[in-house]
Design a protein around this motif. Sequence first.
Motif, PDB file in Angstrom:
ATOM      1  N   SER A  98      50.985  41.896  96.464  1.00  0.00           N
ATOM      2  CA  SER A  98      52.075  42.192  97.299  1.00  0.00           C
ATOM      3  C   SER A  98      53.041  42.982  96.735  1.00  0.00           C
ATOM      4  CB  SER A  98      52.503  41.814  99.116  1.00  0.00           C
ATOM      5  OG  SER A  98      52.873  42.308  99.364  1.00  0.00           O
ATOM      6  N   GLY A 101      52.081  45.893  94.135  1.00  0.00           N
ATOM      7  CA  GLY A 101      51.157  47.070  94.376  1.00  0.00           C
ATOM      8  C   GLY A 101      52.249  47.795  95.357  1.00  0.00           C
ATOM      9  N   TRP A 102      52.951  47.573  95.932  1.00  0.00           N
ATOM     10  CA  TRP A 102      53.725  47.995  96.857  1.00  0.00           C
ATOM     11  C   TRP A 102      54.789  48.579  95.917  1.00  0.00           C
ATOM     12  CZ3 TRP A 102      52.856  50.816 101.270  1.00  0.00           C
ATOM     13  CH2 TRP A 102      51.659  49.732 102.210  1.00  0.00           C
ATOM     14  N   ASN A 340      45.746  53.654  95.185  1.00  0.00           N
ATOM     15  CA  ASN A 340      46.158  52.227  95.309  1.00  0.00           C
ATOM     16  C   ASN A 340      47.118  52.085  96.460  1.00  0.00           C
ATOM     17  OD1 ASN A 340      47.560  50.326  92.734  1.00  0.00           O
ATOM     18  ND2 ASN A 340      47.917  52.536  91.785  1.00  0.00           N
ATOM     19  N   LEU A 344      45.727  48.653  99.595  1.00  0.00           N
ATOM     20  CA  LEU A 344      46.893  48.243  99.920  1.00  0.00           C
ATOM     21  C   LEU A 344      46.675  48.207 101.290  1.00  0.00           C
ATOM     22  CD1 LEU A 344      50.192  49.595  97.837  1.00  0.00           C
ATOM     23  CD2 LEU A 344      49.279  47.356  98.099  1.00  0.00           C
TER      24      LEU A 344
END
Length: 488
Positions: A98, A101-102, A340, A344
Amino acid sequence: MAQQNQGDSASAGDGMERGLSNRHVQFIAIGGTIGTGLFLGSGKSIALTGPSIILVYIGVGVIMYLLMRAIGELMYRSPVQHTFIAFISRYLGQGWGSFAGWSYWIVLILIGMSELTAVGTYFVTFFGTFGIDLSAWRGLIELCFLTAMVCINLIAVRVFGETEFWFSMIKITLILAMIVTAVVMVITGFHYPAVHMPGQDWISPAGHAGFDNITTGLSLAPNGWMAFFMSFQMVFFAYEMIEFVGVTVSETQNPRKVLPKAINQIILRVLIFYVGALVAIMLIVPWRSFRPNADGSFTSPFVMVFRYAGVDWAAALVFFVVITAASSSLNSLLYSAGRNLFQLAAAGRSPVMRSLHTISRRGKVPARAIVLSGVLILLSPVLHMLPGFENTFVLFTSCSSAVIIFIYILTLLAHRRYRTSPDFMPDGFIMPAYRVTGALAIAFFVLIYLSLFLAPDTRYPAILGLVWLLVFGGICLWKHKGEPLSVD
Protein backbone atom coordinates in the motif's frame (compact mmCIF):
# COMPACT_ATOMS: atom_id res chain seq x y z
CA MET A 1 2.26 -23.59 -12.57
CA ALA A 2 -1.06 -21.88 -12.93
CA GLN A 3 0.54 -18.78 -14.30
CA GLN A 4 2.74 -20.53 -16.79
CA ASN A 5 0.53 -19.64 -19.73
CA GLN A 6 -0.68 -16.27 -18.58
CA GLY A 7 1.39 -14.48 -21.17
CA ASP A 8 -0.16 -16.32 -24.11
CA SER A 9 -3.72 -15.00 -23.98
CA ALA A 10 -4.99 -12.13 -26.12
CA SER A 11 -6.10 -10.11 -23.10
CA ALA A 12 -4.59 -9.19 -19.78
CA GLY A 13 -7.26 -11.13 -17.92
CA ASP A 14 -9.31 -8.14 -16.75
CA GLY A 15 -10.52 -6.78 -20.06
CA MET A 16 -7.41 -4.92 -21.19
CA GLU A 17 -6.07 -5.73 -24.61
CA ARG A 18 -2.59 -6.99 -25.43
CA GLY A 19 -2.18 -4.39 -28.15
CA LEU A 20 1.53 -3.59 -27.79
CA SER A 21 3.78 -5.33 -30.30
CA ASN A 22 7.45 -6.19 -29.96
CA ARG A 23 8.29 -3.07 -31.99
CA HIS A 24 6.31 -0.88 -29.60
CA VAL A 25 7.88 -2.33 -26.47
CA GLN A 26 11.45 -2.13 -27.76
CA PHE A 27 11.05 1.55 -28.60
CA ILE A 28 9.17 2.25 -25.37
CA ALA A 29 12.19 0.76 -23.59
CA ILE A 30 14.51 3.03 -25.57
CA GLY A 31 12.30 6.03 -24.89
CA GLY A 32 12.28 5.20 -21.20
CA THR A 33 16.07 5.22 -21.20
CA ILE A 34 16.43 8.56 -22.99
CA GLY A 35 14.97 11.59 -21.25
CA THR A 36 15.32 15.34 -21.57
CA GLY A 37 18.27 15.18 -19.16
CA LEU A 38 20.56 13.84 -21.88
CA PHE A 39 19.73 16.70 -24.24
CA LEU A 40 19.76 19.52 -21.70
CA GLY A 41 21.48 18.31 -18.53
CA SER A 42 24.54 16.48 -19.83
CA GLY A 43 26.54 19.72 -19.92
CA LYS A 44 26.17 20.08 -16.17
CA SER A 45 27.24 16.48 -15.56
CA ILE A 46 30.30 16.90 -17.80
CA ALA A 47 31.22 20.12 -15.96
CA LEU A 48 30.94 18.29 -12.64
CA THR A 49 33.49 15.57 -13.27
CA GLY A 50 34.79 15.74 -16.84
CA PRO A 51 35.28 12.66 -19.06
CA SER A 52 34.95 10.33 -16.06
CA ILE A 53 31.21 11.03 -16.26
CA ILE A 54 31.24 8.28 -18.89
CA LEU A 55 32.27 5.76 -16.22
CA VAL A 56 29.53 7.08 -13.95
CA TYR A 57 26.87 6.61 -16.64
CA ILE A 58 28.09 3.08 -17.28
CA GLY A 59 28.22 2.22 -13.58
CA VAL A 60 24.77 3.58 -12.79
CA GLY A 61 23.46 2.00 -15.98
CA VAL A 62 24.63 -1.41 -14.76
CA ILE A 63 22.82 -0.92 -11.44
CA MET A 64 19.62 0.11 -13.20
CA TYR A 65 19.99 -2.95 -15.40
CA LEU A 66 20.12 -5.11 -12.28
CA LEU A 67 16.96 -3.44 -11.01
CA MET A 68 15.29 -4.16 -14.33
CA ARG A 69 16.42 -7.78 -14.23
CA ALA A 70 14.69 -8.14 -10.86
CA ILE A 71 11.53 -6.47 -12.16
CA GLY A 72 11.78 -8.51 -15.35
CA GLU A 73 11.96 -11.81 -13.48
CA LEU A 74 8.89 -10.89 -11.43
CA MET A 75 6.89 -9.70 -14.44
CA TYR A 76 7.93 -12.78 -16.42
CA ARG A 77 6.54 -14.92 -13.62
CA SER A 78 3.19 -13.12 -13.67
CA PRO A 79 2.73 -11.12 -16.90
CA VAL A 80 -0.87 -10.20 -16.07
CA GLN A 81 0.23 -7.65 -13.47
CA HIS A 82 -0.21 -4.03 -14.52
CA THR A 83 2.61 -2.80 -12.31
CA PHE A 84 5.61 -4.28 -10.54
CA ILE A 85 4.30 -2.69 -7.32
CA ALA A 86 1.92 -5.65 -7.02
CA PHE A 87 4.87 -7.88 -6.15
CA ILE A 88 5.73 -5.74 -3.14
CA SER A 89 2.26 -6.46 -1.76
CA ARG A 90 2.59 -10.14 -2.52
CA TYR A 91 6.02 -10.77 -1.07
CA LEU A 92 6.48 -8.06 1.57
CA GLY A 93 2.89 -7.65 2.72
CA GLN A 94 -0.09 -5.40 2.08
CA GLY A 95 1.33 -2.67 4.30
CA TRP A 96 4.45 -2.14 2.26
CA GLY A 97 2.46 -2.73 -0.91
CA SER A 98 0.00 0.00 0.00
CA PHE A 99 2.83 2.37 0.87
CA ALA A 100 4.67 1.66 -2.39
CA GLY A 101 1.53 1.73 -4.53
CA TRP A 102 0.19 5.06 -3.36
CA SER A 103 3.66 6.60 -3.11
CA TYR A 104 4.50 5.55 -6.65
CA TRP A 105 1.23 6.91 -8.02
CA ILE A 106 1.78 10.24 -6.25
CA VAL A 107 5.35 10.32 -7.59
CA LEU A 108 4.00 9.79 -11.11
CA ILE A 109 1.52 12.64 -10.69
CA LEU A 110 4.15 15.04 -9.33
CA ILE A 111 6.65 14.17 -12.06
CA GLY A 112 3.82 14.49 -14.58
CA MET A 113 3.14 18.01 -13.30
CA SER A 114 6.82 18.81 -13.67
CA GLU A 115 6.93 17.42 -17.21
CA LEU A 116 3.82 19.37 -18.19
CA THR A 117 5.47 22.56 -16.97
CA ALA A 118 8.61 21.60 -18.90
CA VAL A 119 6.64 21.03 -22.10
CA GLY A 120 5.21 24.54 -21.86
CA THR A 121 8.65 26.02 -21.21
CA TYR A 122 10.29 24.14 -24.09
CA PHE A 123 7.47 25.03 -26.47
CA VAL A 124 7.85 28.73 -25.67
CA THR A 125 11.64 28.44 -26.03
CA PHE A 126 11.30 26.65 -29.38
CA PHE A 127 9.18 29.38 -30.91
CA GLY A 128 11.37 31.98 -29.23
CA THR A 129 14.24 30.86 -31.49
CA PHE A 130 12.14 32.18 -34.39
CA GLY A 131 11.37 35.45 -32.61
CA ILE A 132 7.82 34.42 -31.67
CA ASP A 133 6.83 35.11 -28.06
CA LEU A 134 4.22 32.64 -26.82
CA SER A 135 4.89 33.08 -23.11
CA ALA A 136 1.41 34.54 -22.57
CA TRP A 137 -0.10 31.36 -24.03
CA ARG A 138 1.91 28.92 -21.96
CA GLY A 139 -1.03 27.77 -19.85
CA LEU A 140 -3.13 27.05 -22.94
CA ILE A 141 -0.20 25.21 -24.53
CA GLU A 142 0.10 22.97 -21.48
CA LEU A 143 -3.64 22.30 -21.51
CA CYS A 144 -3.57 21.34 -25.20
CA PHE A 145 -0.57 19.06 -24.77
CA LEU A 146 -2.06 17.25 -21.79
CA THR A 147 -5.42 16.88 -23.52
CA ALA A 148 -3.68 15.34 -26.52
CA MET A 149 -1.76 12.90 -24.31
CA VAL A 150 -4.92 11.90 -22.42
CA CYS A 151 -6.75 11.28 -25.70
CA ILE A 152 -3.88 9.13 -26.98
CA ASN A 153 -4.06 7.05 -23.81
CA LEU A 154 -7.85 6.73 -24.01
CA ILE A 155 -8.20 5.61 -27.63
CA ALA A 156 -6.37 2.28 -27.37
CA VAL A 157 -3.11 0.92 -26.04
CA ARG A 158 -1.81 0.32 -29.57
CA VAL A 159 -2.24 4.04 -30.31
CA PHE A 160 -0.19 4.81 -27.22
CA GLY A 161 2.45 2.34 -28.39
CA GLU A 162 2.58 3.83 -31.88
CA THR A 163 2.94 7.34 -30.47
CA GLU A 164 5.80 6.28 -28.24
CA PHE A 165 7.43 4.53 -31.18
CA TRP A 166 7.60 7.77 -33.17
CA PHE A 167 8.60 9.85 -30.17
CA SER A 168 11.50 7.46 -29.61
CA MET A 169 12.43 7.53 -33.30
CA ILE A 170 12.80 11.31 -33.16
CA LYS A 171 15.07 11.13 -30.11
CA ILE A 172 17.16 8.33 -31.59
CA THR A 173 17.54 10.19 -34.88
CA LEU A 174 18.92 13.30 -33.19
CA ILE A 175 21.38 11.34 -31.06
CA LEU A 176 22.65 9.29 -33.98
CA ALA A 177 22.86 12.42 -36.15
CA MET A 178 24.93 14.12 -33.48
CA ILE A 179 27.25 11.11 -33.14
CA VAL A 180 27.72 10.88 -36.92
CA THR A 181 28.34 14.64 -37.09
CA ALA A 182 31.01 14.36 -34.42
CA VAL A 183 32.72 11.43 -36.16
CA VAL A 184 32.82 13.31 -39.47
CA MET A 185 34.19 16.43 -37.76
CA VAL A 186 36.96 14.41 -36.09
CA ILE A 187 37.90 12.53 -39.26
CA THR A 188 38.09 15.73 -41.29
CA GLY A 189 40.01 17.61 -38.58
CA PHE A 190 37.24 20.19 -38.46
CA HIS A 191 38.04 23.63 -37.01
CA TYR A 192 35.28 25.96 -35.89
CA PRO A 193 35.28 29.69 -35.17
CA ALA A 194 34.23 31.44 -31.98
CA VAL A 195 30.45 31.59 -31.83
CA HIS A 196 27.72 32.79 -29.50
CA MET A 197 25.51 29.95 -28.35
CA PRO A 198 21.79 30.56 -27.77
CA GLY A 199 21.14 30.93 -24.06
CA GLN A 200 24.80 31.38 -23.18
CA ASP A 201 26.28 34.41 -21.41
CA TRP A 202 29.60 34.41 -23.25
CA ILE A 203 31.14 33.77 -26.65
CA SER A 204 32.30 30.17 -27.03
CA PRO A 205 35.93 30.15 -28.18
CA ALA A 206 37.18 28.78 -31.47
CA GLY A 207 38.44 25.22 -31.46
CA HIS A 208 38.67 21.95 -33.30
CA ALA A 209 37.32 18.43 -33.20
CA GLY A 210 39.67 15.79 -31.86
CA PHE A 211 40.47 13.27 -29.13
CA ASP A 212 42.70 15.78 -27.38
CA ASN A 213 39.53 17.60 -26.30
CA ILE A 214 38.96 14.60 -24.03
CA THR A 215 42.51 13.65 -23.06
CA THR A 216 43.89 17.10 -22.25
CA GLY A 217 43.90 17.44 -18.47
CA LEU A 218 42.22 14.05 -18.14
CA SER A 219 41.56 13.09 -14.52
CA LEU A 220 39.16 10.78 -12.73
CA ALA A 221 38.08 13.52 -10.34
CA PRO A 222 39.20 16.87 -11.80
CA ASN A 223 36.95 18.83 -9.45
CA GLY A 224 37.58 16.71 -6.38
CA TRP A 225 36.29 13.38 -5.14
CA MET A 226 33.16 14.89 -3.64
CA ALA A 227 32.11 16.22 -7.05
CA PHE A 228 32.80 12.79 -8.55
CA PHE A 229 30.72 11.12 -5.85
CA MET A 230 27.85 13.58 -6.29
CA SER A 231 27.80 12.92 -10.03
CA PHE A 232 26.35 9.46 -9.30
CA GLN A 233 23.30 11.13 -7.80
CA MET A 234 22.82 13.33 -10.85
CA VAL A 235 23.17 10.43 -13.27
CA PHE A 236 20.82 8.26 -11.21
CA PHE A 237 18.05 10.81 -11.62
CA ALA A 238 18.73 10.88 -15.36
CA TYR A 239 17.86 7.16 -15.42
CA GLU A 240 14.79 7.60 -13.23
CA MET A 241 11.62 5.91 -14.55
CA ILE A 242 13.63 3.44 -16.63
CA GLU A 243 11.38 0.80 -15.06
CA PHE A 244 8.42 1.99 -17.12
CA VAL A 245 8.81 -0.77 -19.71
CA GLY A 246 7.85 -3.26 -17.00
CA VAL A 247 4.43 -1.62 -16.67
CA THR A 248 3.61 -2.47 -20.29
CA VAL A 249 3.94 -6.24 -19.84
CA SER A 250 0.26 -6.96 -19.15
CA GLU A 251 -0.72 -5.34 -22.47
CA THR A 252 2.08 -6.76 -24.58
CA GLN A 253 1.76 -9.52 -27.14
CA ASN A 254 3.97 -12.49 -26.23
CA PRO A 255 5.34 -10.77 -23.11
CA ARG A 256 7.61 -13.65 -22.13
CA LYS A 257 9.38 -13.31 -25.45
CA VAL A 258 9.40 -9.52 -25.69
CA LEU A 259 10.25 -8.53 -22.10
CA PRO A 260 13.63 -10.30 -21.77
CA LYS A 261 14.77 -8.83 -25.07
CA ALA A 262 13.79 -5.30 -24.04
CA ILE A 263 15.56 -5.57 -20.68
CA ASN A 264 18.69 -7.32 -21.93
CA GLN A 265 19.30 -4.50 -24.41
CA ILE A 266 19.47 -1.85 -21.68
CA ILE A 267 23.27 -2.03 -21.48
CA LEU A 268 23.55 -1.67 -25.26
CA ARG A 269 21.23 1.35 -25.17
CA VAL A 270 23.28 2.93 -22.39
CA LEU A 271 26.48 2.45 -24.38
CA ILE A 272 25.05 3.86 -27.60
CA PHE A 273 22.76 6.64 -26.47
CA TYR A 274 24.50 7.86 -23.32
CA VAL A 275 28.16 6.90 -23.61
CA GLY A 276 28.19 7.39 -27.38
CA ALA A 277 26.54 10.79 -27.10
CA LEU A 278 28.83 11.97 -24.29
CA VAL A 279 31.97 10.89 -26.12
CA ALA A 280 30.76 12.60 -29.29
CA ILE A 281 30.05 15.81 -27.39
CA MET A 282 33.46 15.91 -25.73
CA LEU A 283 35.23 15.16 -29.02
CA ILE A 284 33.87 18.48 -30.29
CA VAL A 285 33.62 20.60 -27.15
CA PRO A 286 36.58 20.53 -24.72
CA TRP A 287 35.20 19.24 -21.45
CA ARG A 288 36.63 22.16 -19.49
CA SER A 289 34.57 24.53 -21.65
CA PHE A 290 31.36 23.57 -19.87
CA ARG A 291 30.51 26.11 -17.23
CA PRO A 292 27.25 27.58 -15.94
CA ASN A 293 25.63 30.84 -16.90
CA ALA A 294 25.05 33.50 -14.28
CA ASP A 295 21.69 31.91 -13.42
CA GLY A 296 23.27 28.47 -12.99
CA SER A 297 21.91 27.05 -16.24
CA PHE A 298 23.96 25.24 -18.87
CA THR A 299 23.70 25.43 -22.64
CA SER A 300 22.63 22.18 -24.26
CA PRO A 301 25.72 20.29 -25.50
CA PHE A 302 23.65 19.13 -28.47
CA VAL A 303 23.06 22.75 -29.45
CA MET A 304 26.79 23.42 -29.11
CA VAL A 305 27.82 20.50 -31.34
CA PHE A 306 25.40 21.33 -34.14
CA ARG A 307 26.14 25.04 -33.85
CA TYR A 308 29.87 24.39 -34.16
CA ALA A 309 29.08 22.24 -37.19
CA GLY A 310 27.48 25.27 -38.82
CA VAL A 311 23.82 24.50 -38.21
CA ASP A 312 22.41 27.94 -37.43
CA TRP A 313 19.04 26.54 -36.43
CA ALA A 314 20.60 24.09 -33.96
CA ALA A 315 18.68 25.48 -30.97
CA ALA A 316 15.34 25.09 -32.74
CA LEU A 317 16.24 21.54 -33.79
CA VAL A 318 17.27 20.46 -30.31
CA PHE A 319 14.31 22.07 -28.57
CA PHE A 320 11.94 20.43 -31.03
CA VAL A 321 13.38 17.07 -30.02
CA VAL A 322 13.30 18.07 -26.35
CA ILE A 323 9.58 18.85 -26.73
CA THR A 324 9.03 15.34 -28.10
CA ALA A 325 11.11 13.87 -25.27
CA ALA A 326 9.08 15.71 -22.63
CA SER A 327 5.84 14.81 -24.41
CA SER A 328 6.93 11.17 -24.50
CA SER A 329 7.67 11.28 -20.79
CA LEU A 330 4.30 12.88 -20.05
CA ASN A 331 2.54 10.32 -22.25
CA SER A 332 4.27 7.44 -20.47
CA LEU A 333 3.61 8.91 -17.04
CA LEU A 334 -0.11 9.12 -17.83
CA TYR A 335 -0.08 5.52 -19.01
CA SER A 336 1.73 4.33 -15.91
CA ALA A 337 -0.30 6.46 -13.50
CA GLY A 338 -3.54 5.14 -14.99
CA ARG A 339 -2.47 1.51 -14.64
CA ASN A 340 -1.14 2.00 -11.13
CA LEU A 341 -4.34 3.71 -9.97
CA PHE A 342 -6.37 0.98 -11.67
CA GLN A 343 -4.48 -1.67 -9.71
CA LEU A 344 -4.77 0.29 -6.46
CA ALA A 345 -8.51 0.58 -7.03
CA ALA A 346 -8.75 -3.22 -7.21
CA ALA A 347 -7.96 -3.32 -3.49
CA GLY A 348 -10.24 -0.40 -2.68
CA ARG A 349 -13.35 -0.85 -0.59
CA SER A 350 -15.17 2.42 -1.20
CA PRO A 351 -17.56 2.84 -4.16
CA VAL A 352 -15.37 5.64 -5.51
CA MET A 353 -12.28 3.45 -5.59
CA ARG A 354 -14.15 0.52 -7.08
CA SER A 355 -15.46 2.79 -9.83
CA LEU A 356 -11.86 3.45 -10.89
CA HIS A 357 -11.30 -0.26 -11.44
CA THR A 358 -13.18 -0.31 -14.73
CA ILE A 359 -12.16 -0.79 -18.34
CA SER A 360 -13.60 1.23 -21.21
CA ARG A 361 -15.62 -0.80 -23.70
CA ARG A 362 -14.13 0.61 -26.89
CA GLY A 363 -10.53 1.34 -25.98
CA LYS A 364 -10.18 -1.43 -23.40
CA VAL A 365 -8.12 0.88 -21.19
CA PRO A 366 -8.61 2.05 -17.56
CA ALA A 367 -10.22 5.28 -18.77
CA ARG A 368 -11.41 6.64 -15.43
CA ALA A 369 -8.04 6.10 -13.78
CA ILE A 370 -6.31 7.79 -16.72
CA VAL A 371 -8.67 10.77 -16.72
CA LEU A 372 -8.39 11.29 -12.96
CA SER A 373 -4.59 11.15 -13.18
CA GLY A 374 -4.69 13.63 -16.07
CA VAL A 375 -6.93 16.03 -14.16
CA LEU A 376 -4.54 16.03 -11.21
CA ILE A 377 -1.56 16.67 -13.49
CA LEU A 378 -3.51 19.53 -15.05
CA LEU A 379 -3.49 21.28 -11.67
CA SER A 380 0.15 22.15 -12.36
CA PRO A 381 -0.41 25.37 -14.36
CA VAL A 382 -3.15 26.42 -11.93
CA LEU A 383 -0.99 25.87 -8.85
CA HIS A 384 1.91 27.72 -10.43
CA MET A 385 -0.25 30.84 -10.49
CA LEU A 386 -0.50 30.83 -6.71
CA PRO A 387 1.97 33.20 -5.02
CA GLY A 388 4.91 31.42 -3.44
CA PHE A 389 3.78 28.00 -4.61
CA GLU A 390 6.50 27.42 -7.19
CA ASN A 391 9.26 26.86 -4.63
CA THR A 392 7.01 24.51 -2.67
CA PHE A 393 6.18 22.60 -5.84
CA VAL A 394 9.86 22.17 -6.69
CA LEU A 395 10.48 20.89 -3.16
CA PHE A 396 7.73 18.27 -3.38
CA THR A 397 8.83 17.22 -6.87
CA SER A 398 12.38 16.74 -5.59
CA CYS A 399 10.98 14.81 -2.63
CA SER A 400 9.17 12.48 -5.03
CA SER A 401 12.48 11.66 -6.69
CA ALA A 402 13.84 10.71 -3.27
CA VAL A 403 10.81 8.55 -2.44
CA ILE A 404 11.24 6.50 -5.60
CA ILE A 405 14.52 5.20 -4.16
CA PHE A 406 12.50 3.55 -1.37
CA ILE A 407 10.29 1.92 -3.99
CA TYR A 408 13.29 0.56 -5.87
CA ILE A 409 14.68 -0.91 -2.66
CA LEU A 410 11.33 -2.48 -1.74
CA THR A 411 11.12 -3.98 -5.23
CA LEU A 412 14.52 -5.61 -4.84
CA LEU A 413 13.57 -6.92 -1.40
CA ALA A 414 10.35 -8.33 -2.85
CA HIS A 415 12.40 -10.04 -5.54
CA ARG A 416 14.62 -11.68 -2.91
CA ARG A 417 11.53 -12.96 -1.11
CA TYR A 418 10.14 -14.26 -4.41
CA ARG A 419 13.27 -16.30 -5.08
CA THR A 420 12.73 -18.24 -1.85
CA SER A 421 8.95 -18.58 -2.25
CA PRO A 422 6.89 -21.41 -3.77
CA ASP A 423 6.16 -19.04 -6.68
CA PHE A 424 9.74 -19.18 -7.93
CA MET A 425 9.91 -20.20 -11.59
CA PRO A 426 13.32 -21.86 -12.13
CA ASP A 427 12.95 -21.75 -15.91
CA GLY A 428 11.93 -18.10 -15.95
CA PHE A 429 13.85 -14.92 -16.76
CA ILE A 430 16.33 -15.46 -13.95
CA MET A 431 18.29 -12.59 -12.43
CA PRO A 432 21.92 -13.78 -12.29
CA ALA A 433 23.51 -14.25 -8.84
CA TYR A 434 20.57 -12.46 -7.27
CA ARG A 435 21.91 -12.57 -3.72
CA VAL A 436 25.01 -10.63 -4.74
CA THR A 437 23.62 -8.46 -7.53
CA GLY A 438 20.45 -7.61 -5.61
CA ALA A 439 22.43 -6.67 -2.51
CA LEU A 440 24.77 -4.56 -4.65
CA ALA A 441 21.85 -2.66 -6.16
CA ILE A 442 20.25 -2.10 -2.75
CA ALA A 443 23.54 -0.82 -1.32
CA PHE A 444 23.89 1.55 -4.26
CA PHE A 445 20.39 2.99 -3.77
CA VAL A 446 21.04 3.47 -0.06
CA LEU A 447 24.27 5.28 -0.92
CA ILE A 448 22.46 7.51 -3.41
CA TYR A 449 19.88 8.41 -0.78
CA LEU A 450 22.58 9.25 1.75
CA SER A 451 24.26 11.46 -0.83
CA LEU A 452 21.10 13.57 -0.98
CA PHE A 453 21.93 14.90 2.47
CA LEU A 454 25.27 16.27 1.26
CA ALA A 455 23.93 18.83 -1.23
CA PRO A 456 21.89 21.85 -0.07
CA ASP A 457 19.38 21.55 -2.93
CA THR A 458 18.58 17.89 -2.16
CA ARG A 459 18.91 17.87 1.63
CA TYR A 460 15.36 19.00 2.41
CA PRO A 461 13.79 16.61 -0.13
CA ALA A 462 15.77 13.79 1.48
CA ILE A 463 14.45 14.76 4.92
CA LEU A 464 10.89 15.00 3.61
CA GLY A 465 11.32 11.61 1.98
CA LEU A 466 12.28 10.07 5.31
CA VAL A 467 9.33 11.76 7.00
CA TRP A 468 7.04 10.32 4.31
CA LEU A 469 8.52 6.86 4.83
CA LEU A 470 8.11 7.00 8.60
CA VAL A 471 4.66 8.62 8.71
CA PHE A 472 2.83 7.25 5.68
CA GLY A 473 4.75 3.98 5.79
CA GLY A 474 3.90 3.61 9.47
CA ILE A 475 0.21 4.29 8.79
CA CYS A 476 0.12 1.69 6.00
CA LEU A 477 1.86 -0.94 8.13
CA TRP A 478 -0.46 -0.25 11.07
CA LYS A 479 -3.56 -0.39 8.88
CA HIS A 480 -2.58 -3.77 7.43
CA LYS A 481 -1.08 -5.16 10.63
CA GLY A 482 -1.63 -8.87 11.01
CA GLU A 483 -2.62 -9.49 7.40
CA PRO A 484 -0.88 -12.59 6.03
CA LEU A 485 1.32 -12.56 2.95
CA SER A 486 -0.49 -13.60 -0.21
CA VAL A 487 2.27 -15.95 -1.34
CA ASP A 488 0.95 -19.31 -2.47
